[in-house]
Design a protein around this motif. Structure first.
Motif, short mmCIF file in Angstrom:
data_model
loop_
_atom_site.label_atom_id
_atom_site.label_comp_id
_atom_site.label_asym_id
_atom_site.label_seq_id
_atom_site.Cartn_x
_atom_site.Cartn_y
_atom_site.Cartn_z
N VAL A 74 0.84 -1.20 0.00
CA VAL A 74 0.00 0.00 0.00
C VAL A 74 0.88 1.25 0.00
CG1 VAL A 74 -1.69 1.32 1.32
CG2 VAL A 74 -1.93 -1.15 1.12
N GLN A 75 1.89 1.27 0.86
CA GLN A 75 2.76 2.45 0.94
C GLN A 75 3.55 2.64 -0.35
OE1 GLN A 75 2.66 4.60 3.30
NE2 GLN A 75 4.34 5.92 2.63
N ASN A 76 3.99 1.56 -0.96
CA ASN A 76 4.74 1.67 -2.21
C ASN A 76 3.86 2.21 -3.33
OD1 ASN A 76 7.22 0.75 -1.22
ND2 ASN A 76 6.69 -1.40 -1.55
N ARG A 77 2.59 1.86 -3.32
CA ARG A 77 1.68 2.40 -4.34
C ARG A 77 1.52 3.91 -4.18
NH1 ARG A 77 -1.87 -1.48 -6.84
NH2 ARG A 77 -1.22 -3.59 -6.31
N LEU A 78 1.42 4.36 -2.94
CA LEU A 78 1.32 5.80 -2.70
C LEU A 78 2.63 6.49 -3.08
CD1 LEU A 78 -0.58 5.81 0.71
CD2 LEU A 78 -1.52 6.30 -1.55
N SER A 79 3.76 5.85 -2.76
CA SER A 79 5.06 6.42 -3.13
C SER A 79 5.21 6.49 -4.64
CB SER A 79 6.19 5.59 -2.52
OG SER A 79 6.13 5.62 -1.11
N LEU A 80 4.68 5.50 -5.34
CA LEU A 80 4.73 5.51 -6.81
C LEU A 80 3.93 6.69 -7.36
CD1 LEU A 80 5.45 4.30 -9.55
CD2 LEU A 80 3.49 2.73 -9.30
N ARG A 81 2.76 6.94 -6.80
CA ARG A 81 1.96 8.08 -7.24
C ARG A 81 2.71 9.39 -6.96
NH1 ARG A 81 -2.05 8.28 -10.54
NH2 ARG A 81 -3.26 9.76 -9.29
N ALA A 82 3.40 9.44 -5.82
CA ALA A 82 4.18 10.64 -5.50
C ALA A 82 5.35 10.81 -6.46
CB ALA A 82 4.67 10.57 -4.07
N ALA A 83 6.00 9.71 -6.82
CA ALA A 83 7.12 9.79 -7.77
C ALA A 83 6.65 10.27 -9.13
CB ALA A 83 7.80 8.43 -7.89
N GLN A 84 5.39 10.00 -9.45
CA GLN A 84 4.81 10.49 -10.70
C GLN A 84 4.30 11.92 -10.58
OE1 GLN A 84 2.20 6.82 -10.83
NE2 GLN A 84 2.65 7.00 -13.02
N GLY A 85 4.35 12.47 -9.37
CA GLY A 85 3.84 13.82 -9.16
C GLY A 85 2.33 13.88 -9.16
N ALA A 86 1.66 12.75 -8.90
CA ALA A 86 0.21 12.69 -9.02
C ALA A 86 -0.49 12.34 -7.71
CB ALA A 86 -0.18 11.67 -10.10
N LEU A 87 0.25 12.22 -6.62
CA LEU A 87 -0.37 11.84 -5.36
C LEU A 87 -1.28 12.97 -4.88
CD1 LEU A 87 -0.63 9.86 -3.01
CD2 LEU A 87 1.34 10.96 -1.95
N ALA A 88 -2.55 12.61 -4.60
CA ALA A 88 -3.53 13.60 -4.15
C ALA A 88 -4.40 12.99 -3.06
CB ALA A 88 -4.39 14.06 -5.33
N ARG A 89 -5.24 13.82 -2.47
CA ARG A 89 -6.11 13.32 -1.41
C ARG A 89 -7.04 12.22 -1.91
NH1 ARG A 89 -7.85 18.48 2.34
NH2 ARG A 89 -5.79 19.42 2.53
N GLU A 90 -7.36 12.28 -3.20
CA GLU A 90 -8.23 11.25 -3.77
C GLU A 90 -7.59 9.86 -3.67
OE1 GLU A 90 -9.48 15.12 -5.05
OE2 GLU A 90 -7.52 14.10 -5.22
N ASP A 91 -6.26 9.81 -3.74
CA ASP A 91 -5.58 8.52 -3.60
C ASP A 91 -5.73 7.99 -2.19
OD1 ASP A 91 -4.18 8.22 -6.30
OD2 ASP A 91 -3.47 10.19 -5.68
N LEU A 92 -5.64 8.86 -1.19
CA LEU A 92 -5.86 8.42 0.19
C LEU A 92 -7.29 7.97 0.37
CD1 LEU A 92 -3.88 11.10 2.26
CD2 LEU A 92 -3.10 8.89 1.37
N ALA A 93 -8.23 8.68 -0.25
CA ALA A 93 -9.64 8.29 -0.15
C ALA A 93 -9.87 6.93 -0.81
CB ALA A 93 -10.52 9.36 -0.79
N SER A 94 -9.16 6.69 -1.91
CA SER A 94 -9.29 5.39 -2.60
C SER A 94 -8.77 4.26 -1.73
CB SER A 94 -8.52 5.44 -3.93
OG SER A 94 -8.53 4.18 -4.55
N ILE A 95 -7.62 4.49 -1.08
CA ILE A 95 -7.09 3.48 -0.16
C ILE A 95 -8.04 3.28 1.01
CG2 ILE A 95 -5.21 2.98 1.45
CD1 ILE A 95 -4.43 2.60 -1.43
N GLU A 96 -8.61 4.38 1.50
CA GLU A 96 -9.55 4.30 2.61
C GLU A 96 -10.74 3.40 2.24
OE1 GLU A 96 -11.03 5.56 6.46
OE2 GLU A 96 -9.06 5.50 5.52
#
Length: 377
Positions: A355-377
């Motif tokens: 889960v954390q690596n998926r969020l880190s991947l989104r951050a490495a792409q410059g695309a990590l947003a609150r919607e990603d946290l909501a999706s994980i939630e």
């Protein structure tokens, strides 16, 4: 505000001035002014100033850099939050397994102790189980400490006591990546915020070169003024008004080599910024590639760990059945249960890390947003 300040240099400046003056002469001068008052209004409008225009463009780049830094800080906050959250879940899972292991070992110890007292069990088994019990007790203490630390860290981050957290079921299936790691490293890395930040630094350094070199160029400005003067002499007053308008050209000729030196310095800073951009581009591609490969490989690893849990559950059942029919000792059962708990902990850690690596991947792409946290939630 940098942009407003740079723009202000290009806009007209208006100033007002008032003065009152009394003069005292050592000898009588009949026509000299003994008293004078002046009010003056002056306007200055730059018409051509290459340095100011270049600094205005540079301010735009600096504003973009500041916005990128702000987005980068948001992403880092989300990553810290998610990592702290998952650390608490890891701590809870570890403590749960450690407590279960302790309870199981204590039960096994009591059974073996009873068997030793009636001569049915080897006393050496009791010593081994007692050693396992002492280790399990230490594991519970360590797991409790780790959980407390992770809870305190999360509480500090969110600014309030840690509420009841949603857990993550060990059988949760996360979706596969839509693109290969190689494709993501080429396309997804272009949005990397560190890369964008270094692109802004290159633009700002190029505009700094232009602004510094522009100090060689002349400047042209429009100046207009209106002045009221009231001069009083011994015999008469002479109030009058002066209006003026004109164009002022300032041509720099020589400044001791300062401008040339500053241009060389700015060019070297531009080279450094370009080198930083190349490194950021390579690093962004590498980060996306490695994280994408890690997420991709996690699918097969999670499947293998789930199978390991299933196999260890079957092995524990076989050991317990063998103990009932006298083919396995209680130590064998304890070993099988220890392996099962370890397999479950490995599965939980791998799932949380995925889960954390998926969020880190989104951050490495410059695309990590609150919607990603909501999706994980």
């Amino acid at each position: 505000e940098l942009l407003n300040q740079a723009k202000s240099v290009l806009l007209p400046t208006i100033s007002a001035q008032a003065s009152y003056q009394q003069n005292d002469y050592s000898i009588p001068v009949p026509i000299a002014a003994k008293e004078s008052q002046q009010q003056k209004l002056q306007l200055n409008q730059p018409l051509f100033d290459a340095a100011s225009f270049a600094r205005y463009e540079q301010a735009k780049s600096l504003v973009q850099q500041a916005e990128t830094v702000y987005l980068l800080s948001q992403q880092q906050l989300m990553l810290r939050l998610s990592q702290s959250y998952l650390d608490v879940l890891k701590g809870q899972q570890l403590l749960s397994f450690a407590q279960a292991q302790l309870a199981s070992t204590e039960k096994q110890r009591d059974q073996i102790d009873a068997g030793v007292k009636v001569g049915l069990t080897n006393p050496i088994d009791l010593l081994e189980v007692q050693a396992r019990y002492d280790m399990a007790l230490a594991d519970v203490s360590q797991a409790t400490n780790l959980l407390t630390i992770s809870q305190e860290n999360l509480a500090r981050l969110i600014g309030q006591p840690v509420p009841v957290l949603k857990s993550l079921a060990l059988d949760t299936k996360l979706p596969s990546l839509m693109e290969s790691p190689e494709q993501l490293s080429q396309t997804g890395a272009q949005g990397n915020l560190n890369l964008r930040l270094n692109q802004g630094k290159v633009q700002a350094s190029e505009q700094q070169v232009n602004a510094t070199r522009a100090a060689h160029y002349p400047t042209v400005s429009l100046q207009a003024s209106m002045s009221n003067l009231d001069s009083r002499t011994q015999f008469f007053n002479s109030p009058y008004q002066t209006n003026s308008i004109g164009v002022v050209v300032n041509v720099p000729l020589y400044a001791g080599g300062m401008v040339t030196s500053q241009v060389r310095q700015a060019e070297q800073q531009r080279l450094a910024a370009q080198a930083g951009l190349r490194y950021a581009d390579e690093q962004a591609k590498l980060d996306v590639l490695s994280l994408a490969k890690t997420v991709q490989m996690a699918q097969s690893r999670l499947q293998a760990l789930r199978q390991a849990v299933t196999s260890n559950e079957a092995f524990l059942q076989a050991a317990e059945e063998g103990n009932r029919v006298g083919l396995k000792s209680l130590v064998d059962v304890l070993n099988a249960r220890t392996l099962l708990y370890k397999a479950k902990q490995d599965l939980a850690n791998a799932l949380f890390d995925d889960v954390q690596n998926r969020l880190s991947l989104r951050a490495a792409q410059g695309a990590l947003a609150r919607e990603d946290l909501a999706s994980i939630e």
